[in-house]
Design an enzyme around this catalytic site. Sequence first.
Site, PDB file in Angstrom:
ATOM      1  N   GLU A   1       0.797  -1.226   0.000  1.00  0.00           N
ATOM      2  CA  GLU A   1       0.000   0.000   0.000  1.00  0.00           C
ATOM      3  C   GLU A   1       0.828   1.273   0.000  1.00  0.00           C
ATOM      4  O   GLU A   1       0.422   2.281  -0.574  1.00  0.00           O
ATOM      5  CB  GLU A   1      -0.949   0.003   1.215  1.00  0.00           C
TER       6      GLU A   1
ATOM      7  N   TYR B   1       1.968  -4.658  12.866  1.00  0.00           N
ATOM      8  CA  TYR B   1       0.822  -3.939  12.303  1.00  0.00           C
ATOM      9  C   TYR B   1      -0.028  -3.338  13.413  1.00  0.00           C
ATOM     10  O   TYR B   1      -0.350  -4.002  14.400  1.00  0.00           O
ATOM     11  CB  TYR B   1      -0.017  -4.890  11.455  1.00  0.00           C
TER      12      TYR B   1
ATOM     13  N   ASP C   1      -2.371  -4.610   3.487  1.00  0.00           N
ATOM     14  CA  ASP C   1      -2.488  -4.812   4.934  1.00  0.00           C
ATOM     15  C   ASP C   1      -3.379  -6.005   5.295  1.00  0.00           C
ATOM     16  O   ASP C   1      -4.332  -6.323   4.570  1.00  0.00           O
ATOM     17  CB  ASP C   1      -3.037  -3.548   5.597  1.00  0.00           C
TER      18      ASP C   1
END
Length: 815
Positions: A9, A308, A82
């Site tokens: 991303e 994350y 993600d």
Amino acid sequence: MPKHLLIVESPAKAKTINKYLGKDFTVLASYGHVRDLVPKEGAVDPENGFAMRYDLIDKNEKHVEAITKAAKTADSIYLATDPDREGEAISWHISEILKERGLLKDKPMQRIVFTEITPRAIKEAIQKPRMIASDLVDAQQARRALDYLVGFNLSPVLWRKVQRGLSAGRVQSPALRMIVEREEEIEAFITREYWSIHAECAHPAQHFSAKLIKLDGQKFEQFTITDSDTAAAAQRRIQQVAQGRLHITDVTNKERKRRPAPPFITSTLQQEASRKLGFTTRKTMQIAQKLYEGIALGEEGSVGLITYMRTDSVNLSLDALSEIRDIIARDYGTNALPDKPNVYTTKSKNAQEAHEAVRPTSALRTPTQVAPYLSNEEHRLYELVWKRAVASQMIPAILNTTSVDLAAGNEHVFRATGTTVVVQGFLAVYEEGKDNKNAEDDDEGRKLPVMKTGENVPLERILTEQHFTQPPPRYTEAALVKALEEYGIGRPSTYASIIQTLLFRKYVDMEGRSFRPTDIGRAVSKFLASHFTRYVDYDFTAHLEDELDAISRGEEEWIPLMKKFWVPFKELVEDKKDSLDKTDAGSVRLLGIDPTSGKEVSGRIGRFGPMVQIGTVDDEEKPRFASLRPNQSIYSISLEEAIELFKMPRVLGEDQSQQVSVGIGRFGPFAKRGSTYVSLKSEDDPYTIDLARATFLINEKEEIARNRIIKNFENSQIQVLNGRFGPYISDGKLNGKIPKDREPASLTLEEAQQLLIDTGKPARKNFSTKKTATKNETRKQTTKKRTTDAKATKKVSDKPVKKQIKKRIAPNITE
């Protein structure tokens, strides 16, 4: 030539991963979402199975083209966005675009996920590819469709009934309701007086204070004494009985354990960063994103420092646990280690979407070691994450609480308490922050001298102290996120955007670090709570979130959920469009009758915001209006305060044969002479400012304006002006540059005209006129995902889209 294409991303993440994978891989970034719903009515079609029409996002077209170009020559494609719903949806959109362009016929495309950006994690993910998870995509699409339908249909009702330009969101609106209801609690709160009584004791080893818990043989409660006379009388009675000493009647020692908090999930990270670092939720997520995507650590290169950051899971991997336990043993001793790792249970049913808590990718990288490579804010957040993760795997702290009861005669009893840390445990590394302190917190760290039952302690004095009850505090960002989480409203990826939307739409302001609803925000919330009650109900919103979670787990289908929501919602919207007026909308508050005119006085939301009004549209004379002063609200202003506002404009006198007056307009207080207006300074009060001060401000503005003009040209709109960045030419529509080697005052009209032709740019930015007709649109069908045919694509012509953007999308479709 690289054999494989890997798509992530962000460019920062791409840079870090590219270093790990080497020359066989090309790593490109999508720069977030690549497509969104077309900006026009019908983007979600309830009559056609809730088919969704998509359009490429303008700013990401070039990135899609770069991905397309690389895909043509790649042997295989990995989608590494993600590990959550949004990431899964981005991967699906990219795959659909590549499929439309015929690039997937002869090459494999696979989905990979990882929760940390380290060489091991990336290579393991590539070894365990999977297909795109359609359940996660369905859940994201359902959320997007719900948000679109609510925003697109509810916002125009607000435009008609409250004020143009407003928006309503499916999750934003219940969050606003929380803030508004708290403000109403504060306004309705009635302060009560109460008194406490303390004994100051002069023990030979240490002075200490004890609080009265029993008076005249009865339990001493918060409102036992509510005035100074009663407090003084009680003070005298106790002093008379005590005779300069208190008798110890009981000594209790109690040990208790305090266990460490689990490692961070998104919400707790946001809350702690707000409490301890003063960060907003948005700043926390921005900094965490950088730490996750990679930081250049000298010769080591770019390294992802944390896992994350959008997660509901409190789990730690076995490798992480092993490393953290090694750090604890090395730095704090084996005594600080529990026999086996601490295990925490997550509250979320959906924690499997992102498999780990927020933790350092390697606990061996201590905050001190990485500090030289981080900004101050990055270091503080990394330190918070590191300490929380390490502390979560340490032994509990053991606290000893001592409680001593001291009597004055037989009727009055005081109690002194103190808490000391016997075993530090995890407190050697980290202590969780709190929004509100309690009595136990005050006692912590406070030592008492050694005392025994039956002893007497010298009494130095008896003190009385006046208190007043306090209203509940306004929500801070940390408290609001906690409340949203407790109600089950929103998800880790949405908390920051919910808050940002409320601030951006000016539904709330920040007062210090707390949220205060604006009048516009209160009007919107009141309208929705009165007429769309179900859709701002906390339980309803939370249940809808649970159903979206169930879709993501494959337990429910998304179309039945959409139908169940849409049918009653549409009926209610249609009914309210025609059956309400502005008074019903809750944007009008009647204040009373003006004693001079006998007309009704009201506070209301007008075209330019909150105002007060004398009279109604039904009266023969036109109603009079007045803007509110700063910090005034139509929901709290009194009749007298409202009438005071109509003293504006005030005529102060004359200057230069022209009338000078002051007033309050949509942009605040101002002074006026002739056609010249000037805003008053913050220290100037329009109700007390005098003629001399007003003329000074007006003259000052005119002097600045005169100095701004370098040269005028006869019979021409063109001027040579001084600007922020130096001299320039303007005709009001175009601004032109002046060469550095030219004296601005020496320019002729002809030279100025030519410079405008050569260098002129619009004085104001225009909206983009970029065409959208050539972009691809796709629909998400009930049974399968497919692209629209060429005819459908052509229907999205330039002008209707732009017209729809202006007329219908202005509310901003938000959660």
